[in-house]
Design an enzyme around this catalytic site. Sequence first.
Site, PDB file in Angstrom:
ATOM      1  CD  GLN A  17      65.595  40.718  53.668  1.00 13.01           C
ATOM      2  OE1 GLN A  17      66.371  40.393  53.225  1.00 13.01           O
ATOM      3  NE2 GLN A  17      65.753  40.445  54.799  1.00 13.01           N
ATOM      4  CD  GLU A 139      63.925  35.734  57.632  1.00 13.67           C
ATOM      5  OE1 GLU A 139      63.831  37.128  56.600  1.00 13.67           O
ATOM      6  OE2 GLU A 139      63.929  35.237  57.661  1.00 13.67           O
ATOM      7  CG  ASP A 168      62.245  39.362  54.839  1.00 12.32           C
ATOM      8  OD1 ASP A 168      60.511  39.232  54.842  1.00 12.32           O
ATOM      9  OD2 ASP A 168      62.505  39.713  55.620  1.00 12.32           O
ATOM     10  N   GLY A 247      70.343  15.157  55.317  1.00 11.12           N
ATOM     11  CA  GLY A 247      70.700  14.400  54.964  1.00 11.12           C
ATOM     12  C   GLY A 247      70.698  13.026  54.896  1.00 11.12           C
ATOM     13  N   GLY A 248      71.375  12.535  54.554  1.00 10.80           N
ATOM     14  CA  GLY A 248      72.130  10.586  55.169  1.00 10.80           C
ATOM     15  C   GLY A 248      72.992  10.648  55.145  1.00 10.80           C
TER      16      GLY A 248
HETATM   17  N1  CAO Z   1      51.644  56.578  48.898  1.00  8.88           N
HETATM   18  C1  CAO Z   1      50.573  56.914  49.475  1.00  8.88           C
HETATM   19  N2  CAO Z   1      50.455  55.783  49.879  1.00  8.88           N
HETATM   20  C2  CAO Z   1      51.639  54.600  49.836  1.00  8.88           C
HETATM   21  C3  CAO Z   1      52.475  54.770  49.367  1.00  8.88           C
HETATM   22  C4  CAO Z   1      52.836  55.977  48.165  1.00  8.88           C
HETATM   23  N3  CAO Z   1      53.710  55.724  47.169  1.00  8.88           N
HETATM   24  N4  CAO Z   1      52.730  52.747  48.793  1.00  8.88           N
HETATM   25  C5  CAO Z   1      52.846  52.584  50.439  1.00  8.88           C
HETATM   26  N5  CAO Z   1      51.332  53.003  50.910  1.00  8.88           N
HETATM   27  C6  CAO Z   1      50.506  53.009  51.400  1.00  8.88           C
HETATM   28  C7  CAO Z   1      49.880  52.183  51.213  1.00  8.88           C
HETATM   29  O1  CAO Z   1      48.540  52.213  50.412  1.00  8.88           O
HETATM   30  C8  CAO Z   1      49.478  51.308  52.932  1.00  8.88           C
HETATM   31  O2  CAO Z   1      48.641  52.354  53.511  1.00  8.88           O
HETATM   32  P1  CAO Z   1      46.744  51.892  54.162  1.00  8.88           P
HETATM   33  O3  CAO Z   1      47.343  51.170  55.755  1.00  8.88           O
HETATM   34  O4  CAO Z   1      46.418  53.295  54.666  1.00  8.88           O
HETATM   35  O5  CAO Z   1      46.298  51.364  53.476  1.00  8.88           O
HETATM   36  C9  CAO Z   1      50.930  51.727  53.502  1.00  8.88           C
HETATM   37  O6  CAO Z   1      51.438  52.891  52.757  1.00  8.88           O
HETATM   38  C10 CAO Z   1      51.306  50.998  53.251  1.00  8.88           C
HETATM   39  O7  CAO Z   1      51.867  50.228  54.635  1.00  8.88           O
HETATM   40  P2  CAO Z   1      52.013  48.679  55.171  1.00  8.88           P
HETATM   41  O8  CAO Z   1      50.439  49.272  56.463  1.00  8.88           O
HETATM   42  O9  CAO Z   1      52.129  47.985  53.875  1.00  8.88           O
HETATM   43  O10 CAO Z   1      53.666  49.190  55.588  1.00  8.88           O
HETATM   44  P3  CAO Z   1      53.564  48.176  57.661  1.00  8.88           P
HETATM   45  O11 CAO Z   1      54.881  49.265  57.179  1.00  8.88           O
HETATM   46  O12 CAO Z   1      52.623  49.074  58.037  1.00  8.88           O
HETATM   47  O13 CAO Z   1      54.320  47.286  57.665  1.00  8.88           O
HETATM   48  C11 CAO Z   1      54.394  45.104  56.270  1.00  8.88           C
HETATM   49  C12 CAO Z   1      55.009  46.532  56.798  1.00  8.88           C
HETATM   50  C13 CAO Z   1      56.065  44.690  56.143  1.00  8.88           C
HETATM   51  C14 CAO Z   1      54.347  44.203  57.877  1.00  8.88           C
HETATM   52  C15 CAO Z   1      53.776  44.784  55.745  1.00  8.88           C
HETATM   53  O14 CAO Z   1      53.740  45.576  53.986  1.00  8.88           O
HETATM   54  C16 CAO Z   1      52.971  43.094  55.213  1.00  8.88           C
HETATM   55  O15 CAO Z   1      53.243  42.266  55.892  1.00  8.88           O
HETATM   56  N6  CAO Z   1      53.809  42.704  54.197  1.00  8.88           N
HETATM   57  C17 CAO Z   1      53.610  41.973  53.613  1.00  8.88           C
HETATM   58  C18 CAO Z   1      54.476  40.628  54.252  1.00  8.88           C
HETATM   59  C19 CAO Z   1      56.264  41.097  53.630  1.00  8.88           C
HETATM   60  O16 CAO Z   1      56.334  41.172  52.255  1.00  8.88           O
HETATM   61  N7  CAO Z   1      56.868  41.218  54.843  1.00  8.88           N
HETATM   62  C20 CAO Z   1      58.227  41.465  55.164  1.00  8.88           C
HETATM   63  C21 CAO Z   1      58.086  42.920  54.667  1.00  8.88           C
HETATM   64  S1  CAO Z   1      60.537  42.346  54.986  1.00  8.88           S
HETATM   65  O17 CAO Z   1      60.967  41.983  56.027  1.00  8.88           O
END
Ligand code: CAO
Length: 415
Positions: A17, A139, A168, A247-248
Amino acid sequence: MAKALDGVRILDFTHVQSGPTCTQLLAWFGADVIKVERAGTGDVTREQLRDIPDADSLYFTMLNHNKRSVTIDTKNPEGKKVLETLIKTCDVLVENFAPGALDRMGFTWERIQELNPQMIVASVKGFGPGPYEDCKVYENVAQCAGGAASTTGFDDGPPVVTGAQIGDSGTGLHLALGIVTALFQRTKTNRGQKVLAAMQDGVLNLCRVKLRDQQRLARTGVMKEYPQYPNGTFGEAVPRAGNASGGGQPGWILKCKGWEADPNAYIYFITQAPVWAKICNVIGKEEWATDPDYATPAARLPHLKEIFAEIERWTMTKTKFEAMDILNKYDIPCGPILSMKEIAEDESLRKTGTIVEVDHPVRGKYLTVGNPIKLSDSPTDVTRSPLLGEHTDEVMTELGYSAQQIAALRTAGAI
Ligand code: CAO
């Protein structure tokens, strides 16, 4: 009509998101947003909270309008080369992967700078540098760590998260501002830069008034507009203030006619000082306008509970819309508690483009929230979200790949 960000190309590496809300805004302002996804699955939200089997979920469609979708496996060596070509032709890379994921893919800030020194690299992370910088964050984690949860809810209950996605979507909004600001600075420096919006920081920015109150509390030990005053107690930290105004001008949520059956038959009522006499007239307590115990804002503070109870006796005789009509005639600030059903059916929001009906080839018609920021010279036309990889061939062709090369990359699993 031309759009404000015409000509800006965004490599959209965002998912879930926070990042997608940012790039959707940029797309609405006219940027060409190319969303890079993994073939086969794509953004995880495509299949989350599905209401129609095999159709992209509302979660996905409502966050990814006006974008193009290309599939690239960025861990495949050939896929990496395609991404490099894309980096060379884009102005901004936006990502919200877990900390370190972009580096692990081989696309460090230094590498991106080598490929395109003008590129702006914009990231959402859960936390900024510090003890939690490596944490994955969603979030509600941000709402808790940013001070929103400890200050939301009622004094006698646990911390509460809010339905507004301030962690988010709120951070996405912050990031979008950072990106256009960096684009503006680039017109003078000709250089890219890193833009970071941490979700904890974004939430705290939106909770600014609570840090204000923390310092007031530390100095005076009491906050007279909080419901804990005068009969409750204050501790060391800002308490939950129920529905008190931030607020106030004291305010509270009051029952309206029908509240017994309708969970949203309520109105927010603000006892704004300049209209106090009018409030007294409307509720039939004319004597309060001149009574020294009620006539001034300071005198009213110890009586707020009693005052709102008296006003509620009046609001309970009116529907929230009747009360709104009457109170607005006297410039008394108030707001009906609108349900999502009422908002979805609101004709005026449709007229302004704040609620938009969109048609989608797989799921059919659905409602979405349009661009809440209206520019007179850059109107927003909301177009449906892309199907997974819908624009892969189109974008690859624009990048100079021939049909044969595209077919070969597809066979190799790179796109
Ligand atoms: N081709 C190949 N690999 C891909 C890719 C693509 N096109 N797109 C993504 N990937 C891979 C990445 O390289 C990564 O791999 P590694 O872990 O091996 O390095 C993985 O997919 C991405 O993983 P992620 O860790 O970002 O995803 P997740 O689902 O495990 O975690 C989230 C999700 C949101 C918790 C994490 O991305 C995060 O903390 N993001 C930052 C904070 C954020 O934006 N949070 C809000 C999300 S909205 O609620």
